[in-house]
Design an enzyme around this catalytic site. Structure first.
Site, mmCIF file in Angstrom:
data_model
loop_
_atom_site.group_PDB
_atom_site.id
_atom_site.type_symbol
_atom_site.label_atom_id
_atom_site.label_comp_id
_atom_site.label_asym_id
_atom_site.label_seq_id
_atom_site.Cartn_x
_atom_site.Cartn_y
_atom_site.Cartn_z
ATOM 1 N N LYS A 32 0.837 -1.212 0.000
ATOM 2 C CA LYS A 32 0.000 0.000 0.000
ATOM 3 C C LYS A 32 0.866 1.255 0.000
ATOM 4 O O LYS A 32 0.621 2.194 -0.746
ATOM 5 C CB LYS A 32 -0.896 0.010 1.248
ATOM 6 C CG LYS A 32 -1.582 1.346 1.487
ATOM 7 C CD LYS A 32 -2.504 1.317 2.679
ATOM 8 C CE LYS A 32 -1.881 1.779 3.966
ATOM 9 N NZ LYS A 32 -1.587 3.215 4.056
ATOM 10 N N ASN A 33 1.890 1.264 0.847
ATOM 11 C CA ASN A 33 2.665 2.498 0.980
ATOM 12 C C ASN A 33 3.612 2.739 -0.193
ATOM 13 O O ASN A 33 4.279 3.767 -0.252
ATOM 14 C CB ASN A 33 3.441 2.507 2.308
ATOM 15 C CG ASN A 33 2.498 2.698 3.486
ATOM 16 O OD1 ASN A 33 1.305 2.966 3.297
ATOM 17 N ND2 ASN A 33 3.018 2.560 4.706
ATOM 18 N N CYS B 149 -5.393 12.888 12.511
ATOM 19 C CA CYS B 149 -5.948 11.626 12.052
ATOM 20 C C CYS B 149 -6.021 10.691 13.242
ATOM 21 O O CYS B 149 -5.739 11.083 14.367
ATOM 22 C CB CYS B 149 -5.084 11.029 10.959
ATOM 23 S SG CYS B 149 -3.593 10.317 11.594
ATOM 24 N N ARG C 180 -0.863 15.053 12.990
ATOM 25 C CA ARG C 180 0.162 14.656 12.005
ATOM 26 C C ARG C 180 0.551 15.883 11.198
ATOM 27 O O ARG C 180 0.010 16.138 10.124
ATOM 28 C CB ARG C 180 -0.362 13.537 11.112
ATOM 29 C CG ARG C 180 -0.247 12.198 11.800
ATOM 30 C CD ARG C 180 -0.816 11.098 10.983
ATOM 31 N NE ARG C 180 0.108 10.514 10.039
ATOM 32 C CZ ARG C 180 -0.142 9.367 9.406
ATOM 33 N NH1 ARG C 180 -1.251 8.721 9.641
ATOM 34 N NH2 ARG C 180 0.719 8.878 8.570
ATOM 35 N N ASP D 127 4.213 0.605 12.026
ATOM 36 C CA ASP D 127 3.007 -0.050 11.511
ATOM 37 C C ASP D 127 2.890 -1.501 11.989
ATOM 38 O O ASP D 127 1.817 -2.104 11.892
ATOM 39 C CB ASP D 127 2.988 -0.010 9.975
ATOM 40 C CG ASP D 127 2.689 1.387 9.455
ATOM 41 O OD1 ASP D 127 2.356 2.269 10.261
ATOM 42 O OD2 ASP D 127 2.787 1.598 8.230
ATOM 43 N N ARG E 81 -8.637 -0.330 4.049
ATOM 44 C CA ARG E 81 -7.682 0.636 3.491
ATOM 45 C C ARG E 81 -6.363 -0.039 3.126
ATOM 46 O O ARG E 81 -5.641 0.453 2.256
ATOM 47 C CB ARG E 81 -7.393 1.739 4.513
ATOM 48 C CG ARG E 81 -8.518 2.734 4.690
ATOM 49 C CD ARG E 81 -8.054 3.865 5.589
ATOM 50 N NE ARG E 81 -6.720 4.259 5.207
ATOM 51 C CZ ARG E 81 -5.716 4.492 6.053
ATOM 52 N NH1 ARG E 81 -5.894 4.413 7.339
ATOM 53 N NH2 ARG E 81 -4.530 4.823 5.602
HETATM 54 C C1 UD1 Z 1 4.116 6.863 6.402
HETATM 55 C C2 UD1 Z 1 3.263 5.632 6.173
HETATM 56 C C3 UD1 Z 1 2.684 5.125 7.495
HETATM 57 C C4 UD1 Z 1 3.788 4.914 8.501
HETATM 58 C C5 UD1 Z 1 4.673 6.153 8.630
HETATM 59 C C6 UD1 Z 1 5.886 5.930 9.513
HETATM 60 C C7 UD1 Z 1 2.389 5.995 3.938
HETATM 61 C C8 UD1 Z 1 1.199 6.251 3.084
HETATM 62 N N1 UD1 Z 1 2.182 5.983 5.261
HETATM 63 O O1 UD1 Z 1 3.265 7.890 6.926
HETATM 64 O O2 UD1 Z 1 2.012 3.898 7.224
HETATM 65 O O3 UD1 Z 1 3.201 4.643 9.761
HETATM 66 O O4 UD1 Z 1 5.154 6.543 7.337
HETATM 67 O O5 UD1 Z 1 6.648 4.883 9.052
HETATM 68 O O6 UD1 Z 1 3.484 5.741 3.467
HETATM 69 N N2 UD1 Z 1 6.063 14.559 10.953
HETATM 70 C C9 UD1 Z 1 6.167 15.893 11.290
HETATM 71 N N3 UD1 Z 1 6.144 16.828 10.289
HETATM 72 C C10 UD1 Z 1 6.022 16.477 8.965
HETATM 73 C C11 UD1 Z 1 5.920 15.102 8.636
HETATM 74 C C12 UD1 Z 1 5.936 14.166 9.652
HETATM 75 O O7 UD1 Z 1 6.285 16.254 12.455
HETATM 76 O O8 UD1 Z 1 5.999 17.356 8.103
HETATM 77 C C13 UD1 Z 1 6.087 13.535 12.033
HETATM 78 C C14 UD1 Z 1 4.771 12.744 12.120
HETATM 79 O O9 UD1 Z 1 3.818 13.429 12.886
HETATM 80 C C15 UD1 Z 1 5.240 11.454 12.761
HETATM 81 C C16 UD1 Z 1 6.628 11.259 12.170
HETATM 82 O O10 UD1 Z 1 7.049 12.545 11.693
HETATM 83 O O11 UD1 Z 1 5.338 11.624 14.146
HETATM 84 C C17 UD1 Z 1 6.700 10.248 11.045
HETATM 85 O O12 UD1 Z 1 5.778 10.579 10.060
HETATM 86 P P1 UD1 Z 1 5.989 10.241 8.526
HETATM 87 O O13 UD1 Z 1 7.220 9.412 8.344
HETATM 88 O O14 UD1 Z 1 5.890 11.500 7.749
HETATM 89 O O15 UD1 Z 1 4.720 9.344 8.240
HETATM 90 P P2 UD1 Z 1 3.788 9.392 6.978
HETATM 91 O O16 UD1 Z 1 4.584 9.657 5.746
HETATM 92 O O17 UD1 Z 1 2.601 10.246 7.243
#
Ligand code: UD1
Length: 418
Positions: free
Chosen positions: A22-23, A116, A121, A307, A399
């Site tokens: 999925k990711n 979410c 996030r 995850d 999902r």
């Molecule tokens: C992706 C995955 C999700 C997985 C996560 C962490 C997809 C579609 N989803 O989510 O399944 O759980 O990686 O491996 O690929 N953060 C900030 N600022 C930002 C971006 C992130 O503070 O601009 C923080 C987030 O709140 C979180 C951490 O960084 O605490 C990691 O988030 P991130 O790696 O960005 O996760 P996603 O890409 O949303």
């Protein structure tokens, strides 16, 4: 309200062919709009998140055909630069279209995705990197309007945390920027390597994906290509945990074993025996009772994936001894704990730490899933519990899991959707 009904306490035995990730597929589908041509993506899982992404692609002007597990995207006529609010609300990861749209059309409009089920996030890192590349972002009535002005220009971007989404979004924005972009402290997840592989095969020039520093030399134009999505490592872990929790024996086919290196030791430590009959398969044989593991800490890849935290917690509920999990990635990722307690688990949570005291057995109850991987944890718990477990909140599981009931029934579970 649809529910999964599970009659538990059955040993799972058999083989499952693993779905595509999925990711990986979600960012690759967003990337497809950069191509002035047709992309054919193989090994695409049937998921509601994929359906939502296809709706976005159609809205933007793409023609999409989904046959079996092959998805064809013709992105020649992409002409809309806006992601409607309903899509942003439905699927937080729609934010990935920001980088893709500004790369293709030079502008993008979307509403903020907000918090979410995993807590707040933020997307500040996506925005600050985009600004460094030259994007102007303005907020008006909850809608963000983005414009590249005279064009994006490569630069050095240092992420304060290796965010998966920010790394992917910035790659998409930089792929056609002028000059070279360097992303340091980039996320190293296999899904990022998969995205880069797809883009490179479309004509992009990306080096270092899968490492901490990624270099992107901007190119003028991308063409379509054919690409096969990597196997879903989190779904692999989910099925392995289900087999382990039910004293079962499972062969998983179409696995990338290298992507599981942080979790295989956890299965072994808890008493499982893992074999590799060939390069793309894995067999897990579980003992009649699992034992507790050392502290598990969720980390960015190649560490233990956040995850996998919920599915592994469900597996450890009936392991002899005390297990400890520390969740380091998301603030609020223990919503499944309350529901596991309903099934008879003994778990206490303090801040980011969960302590799991193994109980003799779980017993079936009615539970409700609050997020995707939490839903998977409830399925695992239901499979090893005595009696009947009824799980609602199925939109979450749909999902990310392609035909989870069908796959589990094939290996001896009694599970049906009503
Ligand atoms: C992706 C995955 C999700 C997985 C996560 C962490 C997809 C579609 N989803 O989510 O399944 O759980 O990686 O491996 O690929 N953060 C900030 N600022 C930002 C971006 C992130 O503070 O601009 C923080 C987030 O709140 C979180 C951490 O960084 O605490 C990691 O988030 P991130 O790696 O960005 O996760 P996603 O890409 O949303």
């Amino acid at each position: 309200m649809p529910k999964l009904i599970i009659e538990g306490n059955r040993c799972l035995r058999g083989e499952i062919n693993l779905q595509g990730a999925k990711n990986s597929i979600l960012p690759i589908l967003a990337a497809a709009i950069l191509c002035e041509g047709e992309s054919v993506i193989h090994n695409c899982p049937r998921l509601s998140d994929v359906d939502t992404t296809i709706k976005i692609l159609n809205y933007l002007g793409c023609k999409v055909k989904f046959e079996g597990s092959d998805l064809t995207i013709d992105a020649r006529n992409v002409d809309r630069d806006e992601i409607p609010g309903e899509f942003m609300r439905k699927m937080r990861s729609s934010i990935i279209f920001l980088g893709a749209l500004v790369s293709r059309l030079g502008s993008a409009k979307f509403s903020l995705p907000g918090g979410c089920e995993l807590g707040p996030r933020p997307i500040d890192m996506h925005f600050s990197g985009m600004r460094q590349l030259g994007l102007t972002l303005k907020e008006k009535h909850g809608v963000i309007e983005c414009n590249v002005g005279r064009g994006l220009v490569g630069c050095n971007i240092a992420l304060s945390f290796p965010s998966v989404g920010a790394t992917e979004n910035l790659i998409l924005a930089a792929v056609k920027a002028k000059g070279t972009t360097t992303i340091t402290n980039a996320a190293r997840e296999p899904e990022i390597q998969d995205l880069a592989k797809y883009l490179n095969s479309c004509g992009a020039k990306i080096r270092g994906a899968g490492e901490g520093t990624i270099y992107i030399d901007g190119v003028e134009k991308l063409t379509g290509t054919e690409h096969t999505v990597i196997p879903d490592r989190i779904v692999a872990i989910t099925y392995m945990a289900a087999a382990a929790a039910t004293s079962g024996e499972l062969q998983l086919n179409n696995v990338n074993v290298g992507h599981l290196s942080s979790v295989i030791p956890i299965f072994e430590e808890s008493g499982g025996i893992i074999d590799f009959p060939n390069k793309n398969s894995l067999i897990i044989r579980a003992p009649s009772r699992l034992i507790s593991t050392k502290i598990i800490r969720t980390m960015p890849y190649p560490g233990f994936p956040t995850d996998a935290q919920a599915p592994i917690m469900a597996m450890l509920c009936t392991a002899d001894g005390t297990s400890v999990i520390v969740e380091n990635i998301f603030e609020s990722r223990y919503k499944h704990v309350g529901e596991l307690l309903r099934l008879g688990a003994d778990i206490s949570v303090e801040g980011r730490t969960a302590v799991i005291e193994g109980v003799k057995r779980l017993s079936g109850a009615e539970v409700k899933a609050a997020d995707l991987r939490g839903a998977a944890a409830l399925v695992i718990a239901g499979l090893c519990a005595e009696g009947v477990t009824k799980i609602s909140g199925l939109s979450h599981i749909d999902r990310g899991y392609d035909d989870i009931e069908g796959n589990l029934c094939k290996i001896g579970a009694y599970i049906k959707r009503i």
